[in-house]
Motif scaffolding. Structure first.
Motif, PDB file in Angstrom:
ATOM      1  N   ASP A   1       0.820  -1.228   0.072  1.00  0.00           N
ATOM      2  CA  ASP A   1       0.101  -0.075  -0.007  1.00  0.00           C
ATOM      3  C   ASP A   1       0.709   1.499  -0.004  1.00  0.00           C
ATOM      4  N   ILE A   2       1.735   1.317  -0.768  1.00  0.00           N
ATOM      5  CA  ILE A   2       2.621   2.379  -1.123  1.00  0.00           C
ATOM      6  C   ILE A   2       1.708   3.643  -1.711  1.00  0.00           C
ATOM      7  N   HIS A   3       0.762   3.375  -2.633  1.00  0.00           N
ATOM      8  CA  HIS A   3      -0.095   4.466  -3.329  1.00  0.00           C
ATOM      9  C   HIS A   3       0.611   5.665  -3.837  1.00  0.00           C
ATOM     10  N   ILE A   4       1.678   5.633  -4.449  1.00  0.00           N
ATOM     11  CA  ILE A   4       2.111   6.522  -5.220  1.00  0.00           C
ATOM     12  C   ILE A   4       1.124   7.390  -6.186  1.00  0.00           C
ATOM     13  N   ASP A   5       0.807   8.565  -6.128  1.00  0.00           N
ATOM     14  CA  ASP A   5      -0.015   9.238  -6.936  1.00  0.00           C
ATOM     15  C   ASP A   5       0.414  10.092  -7.835  1.00  0.00           C
ATOM     16  N   GLU A   6      -0.520  10.592  -8.768  1.00  0.00           N
ATOM     17  CA  GLU A   6      -0.091  11.320  -9.838  1.00  0.00           C
ATOM     18  C   GLU A   6       0.479  12.665  -9.496  1.00  0.00           C
ATOM     19  N   PRO A   7       1.614  13.244 -10.126  1.00  0.00           N
ATOM     20  CA  PRO A   7       1.804  14.540  -9.505  1.00  0.00           C
ATOM     21  C   PRO A   7       1.086  15.784 -10.062  1.00  0.00           C
ATOM     22  N   ASP A   8       0.142  15.949  -9.445  1.00  0.00           N
ATOM     23  CA  ASP A   8      -1.011  16.894  -9.750  1.00  0.00           C
ATOM     24  C   ASP A   8      -1.697  17.530  -8.274  1.00  0.00           C
ATOM     25  N   ALA A   9      -2.627  18.465  -8.721  1.00  0.00           N
ATOM     26  CA  ALA A   9      -2.884  19.207  -7.446  1.00  0.00           C
ATOM     27  C   ALA A   9      -3.998  18.456  -6.715  1.00  0.00           C
ATOM     28  N   HIS A  10      -4.417  17.403  -7.079  1.00  0.00           N
ATOM     29  CA  HIS A  10      -5.538  16.728  -6.502  1.00  0.00           C
ATOM     30  C   HIS A  10      -4.997  15.318  -5.795  1.00  0.00           C
ATOM     31  N   GLN A  11      -3.769  15.497  -5.387  1.00  0.00           N
ATOM     32  CA  GLN A  11      -3.351  14.486  -4.931  1.00  0.00           C
ATOM     33  C   GLN A  11      -3.995  13.747  -3.857  1.00  0.00           C
ATOM     34  N   LYS A  12      -4.326  12.321  -3.561  1.00  0.00           N
ATOM     35  CA  LYS A  12      -5.107  11.800  -2.446  1.00  0.00           C
ATOM     36  C   LYS A  12      -3.832  11.754  -1.245  1.00  0.00           C
ATOM     37  N   PHE A  13      -2.571  11.308  -1.880  1.00  0.00           N
ATOM     38  CA  PHE A  13      -1.685  10.759  -0.958  1.00  0.00           C
ATOM     39  C   PHE A  13      -0.272  11.620  -1.114  1.00  0.00           C
ATOM     40  N   PRO A  14      -0.124  13.010  -1.050  1.00  0.00           N
ATOM     41  CA  PRO A  14       0.731  13.605  -1.562  1.00  0.00           C
ATOM     42  C   PRO A  14       2.253  13.409  -0.818  1.00  0.00           C
ATOM     43  N   ASP A  15       2.220  12.902   0.103  1.00  0.00           N
ATOM     44  CA  ASP A  15       3.698  12.343   0.821  1.00  0.00           C
ATOM     45  C   ASP A  15       4.283  11.293   0.789  1.00  0.00           C
ATOM     46  N   ASN A  16       3.420  10.435  -0.092  1.00  0.00           N
ATOM     47  CA  ASN A  16       3.793   8.994  -0.206  1.00  0.00           C
ATOM     48  C   ASN A  16       5.176   8.762  -0.795  1.00  0.00           C
ATOM     49  N   LEU A  17       5.471   9.611  -1.852  1.00  0.00           N
ATOM     50  CA  LEU A  17       6.701   9.498  -2.563  1.00  0.00           C
ATOM     51  C   LEU A  17       7.984   9.883  -1.600  1.00  0.00           C
ATOM     52  N   MET A  18       7.694  10.926  -0.855  1.00  0.00           N
ATOM     53  CA  MET A  18       8.624  10.971   0.097  1.00  0.00           C
ATOM     54  C   MET A  18       8.695  10.085   1.244  1.00  0.00           C
ATOM     55  N   ARG A  19       7.814   9.424   1.463  1.00  0.00           N
ATOM     56  CA  ARG A  19       7.755   8.381   2.654  1.00  0.00           C
ATOM     57  C   ARG A  19       8.646   7.157   2.093  1.00  0.00           C
ATOM     58  N   LEU A  20       8.418   6.812   0.709  1.00  0.00           N
ATOM     59  CA  LEU A  20       9.027   5.670   0.269  1.00  0.00           C
ATOM     60  C   LEU A  20      10.568   5.977   0.070  1.00  0.00           C
ATOM     61  N   GLU A  21      10.621   7.125  -0.304  1.00  0.00           N
ATOM     62  CA  GLU A  21      12.318   7.579  -0.452  1.00  0.00           C
ATOM     63  C   GLU A  21      13.018   7.553   0.904  1.00  0.00           C
ATOM     64  N   THR A  22      12.124   7.976   1.987  1.00  0.00           N
ATOM     65  CA  THR A  22      12.743   8.025   3.315  1.00  0.00           C
ATOM     66  C   THR A  22      12.879   6.552   3.759  1.00  0.00           C
TER      67      THR A  22
END
Length: 178
Positions: free
Chosen positions: A2-23
């Motif tokens: 359940d990483i849920h990387i979202d599209e890079p747009d203004a309506h992201q449901k999970f805006p921090d998930n990419l940063m969390r994955l990278e961390t």
């Protein structure tokens, strides 16, 4: 899972998930760089019909030191996944599943995403219920036979039984076949 990387747009449901994955990848690379295998067990992205989230996910994985295995969940799109990752993580039938021998233990990573294609709902996700068709069950049985008397760990996105929680509608259908 359940990483849920979202599209890079203004309506992201999970805006921090990419940063969390990278961390998490930084932490794995620091503390567990000699790990035998890191498994990502589905819902890699939130909208499986678009390639951009998979490309972001793939870019983050490029920094991961240990080997890894991937499989899909109900938010993923098998065709879109394959368009970005190619056949690298596919079994001979095109499912995103793999088997790994790790120090006398067999790890089987199963693709339980429905065969209903991505785009079936408004997010581009597949049917939320887990599925193991005859082809995937046969592949799993062959891997189990290959493992002989070794211990086997099976990893899948959809739980094989109801636990009495709100996610029970998304369990694996026909779990006895597993």
């Amino acid at each position: 899972s359940d990483i849920h990387i979202d599209e890079p747009d203004a309506h992201q449901k999970f805006p921090d998930n990419l940063m969390r994955l990278e961390t998490a990848i930084d932490r794995i690379n620091t503390a567990y760089d000699a790990a035998d295998l890191v498994v990502f067990a589905g819902d890699l992205v939130d909208r499986g019909r678009r390639s951009e989230p998979y490309e972001l996910f793939q870019g983050a994985l490029a920094r991961l030191a240990p080997p890894y295995a991937l499989t899909l969940g109900n938010h993923d799109g098998r065709d879109t996944f394959r368009s970005v990752f190619g056949a690298t993580h596919c079994d001979p039938n095109g499912y995103i599943q793999s088997a790994h021998e790790l120090d006398g233990t067999c790890v089987i990573v199963l693709d339980t995403a429905s065969d209903i294609p991505a785009g079936a709902d408004r997010r581009g996700a597949s049917d939320p219920k887990g599925q193991l068709c005859a082809t995937r069950l046969s592949w799993r049985a062959e891997r189990r036979r290959d493992a002989a008397d070794q211990p086997v760990i099976v990893i899948l996105h959809h739980p094989p039984l109801c636990l009495g929680v709100k996610n029970d509608p998304w369990v694996l259908q026909e779990p006895k076949a597993l």
